[in-house]
Design a protein around this motif. Structure first.
Motif, short mmCIF file in Angstrom:
data_model
loop_
_atom_site.label_atom_id
_atom_site.label_comp_id
_atom_site.label_asym_id
_atom_site.label_seq_id
_atom_site.Cartn_x
_atom_site.Cartn_y
_atom_site.Cartn_z
N GLU A 168 0.80 -1.16 0.01
CA GLU A 168 -0.02 0.12 -0.03
C GLU A 168 0.62 1.26 0.17
N HIS A 169 2.39 1.27 -0.13
CA HIS A 169 3.01 2.28 0.11
C HIS A 169 2.82 3.17 -1.40
N THR A 170 2.58 4.33 -1.40
CA THR A 170 2.75 5.43 -2.28
C THR A 170 3.94 5.92 -2.66
N ASP A 171 4.08 6.81 -3.33
CA ASP A 171 5.08 7.60 -3.70
C ASP A 171 5.29 8.73 -2.51
N ASP A 172 5.72 8.20 -1.43
CA ASP A 172 5.60 9.40 -0.15
C ASP A 172 6.88 10.58 -0.28
N SER A 188 12.09 -3.87 7.96
CA SER A 188 12.12 -4.63 6.38
C SER A 188 10.73 -4.84 6.35
N ASP A 189 9.81 -4.08 6.65
CA ASP A 189 8.18 -4.11 6.25
C ASP A 189 8.19 -4.03 4.80
N PHE A 190 9.10 -3.34 4.04
CA PHE A 190 8.71 -3.08 2.60
C PHE A 190 9.72 -4.06 1.66
N CYS A 191 10.88 -4.06 2.11
CA CYS A 191 11.78 -5.10 1.56
C CYS A 191 12.78 -5.38 2.40
N HIS A 192 13.43 -6.75 1.99
CA HIS A 192 14.37 -7.26 3.00
C HIS A 192 15.55 -7.17 2.27
N THR A 193 16.85 -7.40 3.11
CA THR A 193 18.14 -7.41 2.28
C THR A 193 18.78 -8.50 2.47
N PHE A 194 19.05 -9.46 1.36
CA PHE A 194 19.86 -10.51 1.23
C PHE A 194 20.97 -10.43 0.69
N LYS A 195 21.78 -11.00 1.80
CA LYS A 195 23.43 -10.84 1.26
C LYS A 195 23.70 -11.86 0.14
N LEU A 196 24.34 -11.76 -0.93
CA LEU A 196 24.95 -12.25 -2.23
C LEU A 196 26.14 -12.69 -1.79
N TYR A 197 26.44 -14.36 -2.08
CA TYR A 197 27.74 -14.88 -1.69
C TYR A 197 28.26 -15.56 -3.07
N PHE A 211 14.31 4.89 5.04
CA PHE A 211 13.53 5.86 4.00
C PHE A 211 12.46 5.08 3.44
N LEU A 212 12.14 4.00 3.29
CA LEU A 212 11.12 3.05 2.63
C LEU A 212 10.30 2.56 3.73
N SER A 213 10.47 2.58 4.58
CA SER A 213 9.77 1.83 5.99
C SER A 213 8.53 2.52 6.23
N LYS A 214 7.28 2.21 6.48
CA LYS A 214 6.16 2.63 6.56
C LYS A 214 6.17 2.97 8.20
N TYR A 215 7.01 2.86 8.88
CA TYR A 215 6.88 3.17 10.41
C TYR A 215 7.70 4.69 10.48
#
Length: 984
Positions: A321-325, A397-406, A548-552
């Motif tokens: 439900e995020h908009t371009d806030d 991490s409510d909008f997106c998670h950060t996954f480490k790449l190996y 920046f992207l968190s809804k909180y």
């Protein structure tokens, strides 16, 4: 076994015969073993392309079999059953069923050239029950967990017993093509996928269902080069359950590392039970010239339970439900007008109320916050961990998670795979209807934020650190802060804090960044060294993009009240009413309705009286509408105004905490205009004060000496100093020969000291050693000590008693000496018996001095004093000299009126005779003089007798004298004739 000579080798051991020990069973039991090898996950990469070609070898007793090879994966799904048709086990069948022999499963990586590489081993135990459940078994290598195996093992006892077993003569196992009559006691074999390749039967294999997997492929971050070439055009490949989907190619990762198409979808058949869910495999492929598409990074996402959702449930807080806030076009109605002439850091209105008062009031250190709470000002939330670890905000991490790449290991490397980048994204997993004709559930990711770069202003507030690891030989360090984001950095080396493990920085750093290109804010603490390279103490990294992207609302925490001035002035870009309106748009809520003293939002009424009931009036409050909007926002679970505590780690010891740092970050998009003024968190500076102590009199002082006449007396003087300022000890002149414990001084002490009124502590900066380069700073309570001493000229002075008082909580003095007792210094009395000298400014009276005798406190004397605290400016305006020196004023001190007997005896012989000998031995002296005069008179009389007088006067003897002389001579002659002189 026999050797060439026919002797048994088993009976020979270095030329000594020993008996043969053996165990012979009469009969054995035949067993049938089925190994259901379903899948493995999180295996280690053994090839240079970050993958492996795994297969498994299952060993049970003296037999072994292996699975098929699965190419290029770390999460193989074999779905294969290995059948051991006949195995003979000796022993009681009941014991075998309860504790069967272990099964060893070894995993290998198949290599085209060279020997296959060992990947790990797991020890499993078969089950005697039919249709066992699949279980996860840990795969270990060198006592480390290197993956998991999902398998089950079924051990079936055959009905026909085995023949008598003789060592060396094994029973021939039944082949796979044995007749049905031979295997009538076994269950039917599972279906075959290929010849002699059996699948896992349906009763054991997880039940699969149609499942939708939505992928939010937001972007890639911090990609490292591959084969000495930068990764410029990456794409994403997602695999799950044998299905895969590929994203579009990022054209230029340096300009915009986000994907143009952010939502991917694929349909897979996943187990209904999440326990058996296969992991999601994410591969990053670099699209290079000449058709080269190497895999430059990969990650395995195994915990899928967090991504399951109900697609029909309305979740107003879901990230879709995020908009371009943050990409809203700046308008007049969403900006705050900031006066350019306003100073960056406003001047605090009150002397003892500052940001540190708020901080100490929030941490519970009431003694340092002064009257802050009584004024009804805001407090803040102090988190004992990082803001990302607070569960109330879903770890940001409510909008997106950060996954480490190996990236996979080299063939001769034993280290962990290196992190080569990050994947920003999320997943939504939900079941699909079995009937394809039923409409699909609604999609979960839509109305996403803008994907373009955003210019932001970052304010980093560094409060303090504690628990730092020492880096210098003195057990301390000289820390300073270095902040970097992207290619920008701020080095505060010149302002290092010397000799401390708990530095108080109190600094605000301001810099700009571009998200998501410069998303990592790195805060590093260094130890300053004069002659060598500065050593890193520890660092912490903050992902600004998640905030920046968190809804909180993690960009700027919400204070408790809306203030337009004062120590809690509003600092965000948008007013509370604008933030609430934006919050309504983001979550598809109806706009709030404002009334005179209330607001209606989401069918709930918020009244102003509920917000400000029982609070002290605050002169800095803003309009009622803004205060109500802020009250509603705080009820929505957004991030409050806070201070977070972040652990510091060193790259040399990545798992050992090097200390903690208290700080917070404010993030302001420049598209919304200029933010409000920052907080002034500069550490409190100590102010110079002067303590003036006038010693007037003493009374009832212990008499410690004996005079030359044997009388008890004391040569009294008073010594005083402030704790921590021992180098500035002062003492009065000496009141000699006090016979009754009285002393008169009229002497002034002047003690300068630096004081923090808000913390009620003295600030002291000293060099610990003469070779120290910097001063060590300490804060101690203002303690004043007075001691009464007995002066001795030819030996050490004698200590008589003392009193120590805290200037913030000193006992009230007695008005007269008669009322002064040890009860005044009893700490058990109520607080009304104590007074703060900093509040009362001047105190005069009598205080008792205490000594110990036989482990008991006794009264050693009484001091009449005047104590006065003056600020530095007042000290200059109303000067006063030390002792009775000039300027002897404020007040002027007259010479003490001491008795005439107060003098040093050997410096004044006349006074000694007059006031010591004469007063004590007056009658003895008079009697001695009289006797002396009488004796002198008698001597003179005898000497001046008339016989001589007449002889001398007439030149011969008078008549009377002649007669007397004749008589004397006759007597003398008589005695001589009768004595020893008779011969004369």
């Amino acid at each position: 076994m026999m050797d060439d000579d026919g002797k048994s080798i088993s009976t020979l051991s270095f030329g000594v015969n020993r008996p043969t020990i053996s165990c012979i069973f009469d009969c054995g039991n035949r067993y049938h073993l089925r190994c259901y090898m379903y899948q493995a996950r999180d295996l280690i990469a053994m090839d240079k392309d970050s993958f492996s070609d795994p297969y498994a070898i299952v060993s049970f007793l003296h037999q072994s079999q292996k699975t098929v090879v699965i190419k290029n994966t770390l999460n193989p799904t074999w779905d294969q059953t290995l059948i051991f048709y006949e195995i003979e086990i000796f022993g009681d069948p009941q014991n075998v069923a309860e504790s069967p022999p272990n099964i060893v499963v070894e995993l290998y990586d198949q290599d085209t050239y060279g020997a296959d590489e060992f990947m790990g081993r797991c020890i499993c135990q078969p089950s005697a029950s039919r249709s066992p459940r699949l279980s996860w078994y840990p795969v270990l290598k060198a006592n480390r967990n290197v993956g998991e195996l999902l398998a089950a093992f079924e051990l079936i006892q055959r009905e026909k017993p085995a023949l008598h077993h003789i060592p060396g003569f094994e029973v021939r196992p039944i082949s796979a093509c044995s007749s049905q009559s031979e295997d009538s006691d076994l269950p039917y074999p599972p279906p075959q996928r290929e010849p002699n390749i059996y699948m896992v039967p349906q009763g054991i294999k997880p039940v699969l269902q149609r499942t939708a997997v939505e992928i939010l492929a937001w972007g890639l971050r911090n990609l490292k080069s591959y084969q000495l070439a930068s990764v410029t055009s990456p794409s994403l490949l997602v695999e799950c359950g044998g299905q895969f989907v590929q994203s579009c190619v990022i054209k230029n990762v340096k300009k915009n590392p986000n994907f143009d198409v952010s939502v991917l979808f694929m349909e897979v058949r996943l187990p209904k039970e999440s326990l058996y869910s296969p992991p999601i495999m994410v591969k990053i492929i670099d699209n290079r010239p000449f058709g080269r598409r190497p895999v430059v990074g990969q990650c395995t996402i195994r915990a899928l339970g967090d991504f399951y959702c109900d697609p029909y449930r309305e979740d107003p807080h879901s990230p879709q439900e995020h908009t371009d806030d943050v990409s809203l076009t700046p308008r007049d109605d969403v900006l705050i007008d900031i006066d350019d002439k306003e100073p960056l850091i406003p001047v605090q209105e009150e002397e003892f109320i500052d940001w540190w008062s708020k901080f100490y009031a929030s941490t519970g250190e009431r003694e340092k916050c002064g009257c802050y709470l009584e004024k009804g000002f805001d407090t803040l939330k102090v988190y004992e961990t990082e803001l990302e670890n607070v569960e109330d905000f879903e770890h940001l991490s409510d909008f997106c998670h950060t996954f480490k790449l190996y990236r996979g290991r080299t063939q001769d490397s034993n280290d962990d795979p290196s992190v080569v980048g990050e994947f920003k994204g999320s997943f939504k997993i939900y079941p699909l209807p079995d009937d394809p004709r039923v409409p699909m559930p609604p999609r979960q990711f839509h109305q996403l934020p803008a994907r373009g770069p955003q210019e932001c202003l970052v304010r980093v507030y560094i409060i303090r650190a504690f628990g730092l690891q020492p880096k210098d030989t003195n057990g301390k360090c000289d820390p300073y802060v270095k902040i970097s984001v992207g290619k920008k950095s701020i080095n505060d080396q010149d302002n290092y804090l010397p000799c401390t493990l708990e530095p108080v920085f109190g600094k605000m750093f301001e810099l700009s960044c571009t998200l998501p290109l410069e998303k990592d804010l790195k805060i590093t603490l260094y130890d300053y060294d004069l002659l060598s390279k500065d050593e890193k103490i520890g660092e912490t990294i903050i992902d600004l993009e998640n905030r920046f992207l968190s809804k909180y609302g993690a960009r700027c925490g919400l204070p408790q009240t809306y203030c337009v001035s004062g120590p809690n002035q509003w600092r965000d870009q948008l007013r509370p009413s604008q933030l609430l309106h934006l919050f309504s748009l983001q979550h598809n809520y109806k706009a709030p309705t404002y009334k005179s003293d209330r607001v209606i939002f989401r069918e709930q009424e918020y009244v102003l009286s509920e917000l400000e009931d029982g609070k002290a009036p605050n002169p800095h409050l803003g309009p009622v509408e803004e205060r109500l909007a802020l009250y509603v926002l705080r009820k929505q679970g957004l991030v409050p105004e806070h201070v977070e505590t972040r652990p510091l780690y060193s790259p040399l010891q990545p798992e050992i905490e090097q200390g903690k740092l208290q700080m917070w970050v404010d993030l302001f998009p420049k598209s919304l205009g200029q933010p409000g003024p920052p907080f002034n968190i500069t550490p409190r500076k100590a102010k110079r004060f002067y303590l003036r102590c006038i010693i007037w009199n003493t009374k009832d002082v212990i008499l410690d000496d004996l005079s030359i006449t044997g009388e008890k007396m004391s040569d009294i003087y008073v010594k005083g100093w402030l704790v921590g300022h021992e180098e500035n000890k002062q003492k009065t002149d000496v009141h000699y020969r006090s016979m009754g414990g009285e002393g008169n001084f009229n002497w002034r002490f002047v003690f300068p000291f630096d004081y923090l009124p808000a913390e009620q502590m003295c600030y002291i900066a000293k060099k610990e050693h003469f070779w120290s380069l910097d001063k060590t700073e300490n804060k101690i309570p203002p303690q004043l000590i007075f001691q009464i001493w007995d002066n001795d000229k030819f030996s050490f002075d004698d200590y008589l008693g003392s009193i120590q008082m805290d200037l913030n909580r000193m006992p009230k003095p007695a008005k007269t000496a008669e009322k002064c007792s040890l009860d005044l210094v009893d700490d058990t009395w109520s607080s009304s018996r104590f007074v703060s000298l900093f509040e009362q400014k001047t105190v005069k009276g009598w205080w008792p001095c205490v000594a110990e005798q036989d482990q008991k406190k006794i009264l050693a004397g009484k001091l009449e004093m005047t104590l006065e605290i003056v600020a530095e400016q007042e000290h200059e305006e109303r000067p006063a000299g030390m002792g009775r020196d000039e300027p002897n004023m404020n007040p002027k001190l007259e010479d003490p009126k001491r008795p005439e007997t107060s003098f040093l005896w050997f410096t004044s012989p006349y006074k000694t005779l007059k006031y010591i000998l004469w007063r004590r031995y007056k009658w003895v002296v008079i009697l001695a003089i009289v006797l002396f005069i009488l004796l002198l008179f008698l001597g003179v009389f005898i000497y001046a007798f008339p016989v001589r007088w007449g002889w001398e006067r007439t030149g011969g003897l008078t008549k009377v004298g002649s007669v007397v002389a004749e008589m004397v001579l006759v007597q003398v002659a008589a005695k001589c004739n009768g004595g020893p002189w008779g011969t004369m």
